[in-house]
Design an enzyme around this catalytic site. Sequence first.
Site, PDB file in Angstrom:
ATOM      1  N   SER A  70       0.794  -1.235   0.000  1.00 28.00           N
ATOM      2  CA  SER A  70       0.000   0.000   0.000  1.00 28.00           C
ATOM      3  C   SER A  70       0.824   1.281   0.000  1.00 28.00           C
ATOM      4  CB  SER A  70      -0.971   0.011   1.181  1.00 28.00           C
ATOM      5  OG  SER A  70      -2.087  -0.816   0.893  1.00 28.00           O
ATOM      6  N   LYS A 218       3.208   6.792   4.878  1.00 30.31           N
ATOM      7  CA  LYS A 218       2.271   5.805   4.328  1.00 30.31           C
ATOM      8  C   LYS A 218       2.805   4.429   4.677  1.00 30.31           C
ATOM      9  CE  LYS A 218      -1.295   4.228   2.407  1.00 30.31           C
ATOM     10  NZ  LYS A 218      -1.224   3.157   3.422  1.00 30.31           N
ATOM     11  N   THR A 219       1.910   3.569   5.106  1.00 29.61           N
ATOM     12  CA  THR A 219       2.265   2.194   5.443  1.00 29.61           C
ATOM     13  C   THR A 219       1.953   1.258   4.273  1.00 29.61           C
ATOM     14  OG1 THR A 219       0.075   1.863   6.392  1.00 29.61           O
ATOM     15  CG2 THR A 219       1.849   2.515   7.901  1.00 29.61           C
ATOM     16  N   GLY A 220       2.492   0.049   4.372  1.00 33.70           N
ATOM     17  CA  GLY A 220       2.186  -1.000   3.408  1.00 33.70           C
ATOM     18  C   GLY A 220       2.339  -2.359   4.057  1.00 33.70           C
TER      19      GLY A 220
END
Length: 280
Positions: A70, A218-220
């Site tokens: 993501s 932003k994470t993923g």
Amino acid sequence: MRALVKGIAALLLLYCSACSPNNVTVDNSFKKYFDDNGVTGTFGFFDNGQAHFTVYNLSRFKDSAYLPASTFKIVNSLIGIETGRIVNEKMVIKWDGVVRKFPGGDTAKAWNKDLTMQEAFKVSAVPYYQEVARRIGKDTMQLWLDSLGYGARYGKAAIKTRIDTFWLDNSVKVTADEQLGLVKKLYFSQLPFQKRTQEIVRKVMLQEETPKYKLSYKTGWGYGENGNSLGWIVGWIEENKHVYFFALNAEGPHNTNMLPVRVNILKGILKQMGFFEGRK
């Protein structure tokens, strides 16, 4: 025109090409935060004012590529806004009525409703951004990936699978230093997008704001080809009008819950480095 775009791409490769023995400190003390959370990984940090990198696990940071998961929402948002598929951060995409679940079986309640782009970015709603990618289309998406040099560390990053899954299924991979380079260029509006486009994405990346600091990221979360759980968190922290960039990559057994792990590691390291007190 295509040749011009490729020429620009050569100048915008998102690698840590500025790294040299003189501006990199390897800090193995960060290992304890990965160990405490039962994962391996890497962390890279760039002090923009001093032009200095602090890195844990340098070889993984520079030379190992993984699916972006993501964190690709950063790029998907930029392309979506630039091409008009996303009007602005308030644009709503209707829920398709499909009830989705997170890994482990918990219902993704925050996804299962109509969402604006800003809401979808905050809760990392995969369905919203899959629809954005479909609206962009494979050819246009590929052109922008090529112009960014995105995922091209070891050759051209081709969308080999479906337009709405390639960032989740290991078809395109990125290194941690590419990720850091991307967010650094985004912060300074140095990517090949209009200033407005980059301003909108910077705005939705803000996660925490206090009188002492602002934290944007932003994470993923996804799964590697070996089945391991892979987590990302990439962005920047601002204190006293100074900005610092980071990219964290973590890997653990398939059942690792990356939701708390990534933030635990990031905040542990940043706190060790003296952040969150407004004294940097």
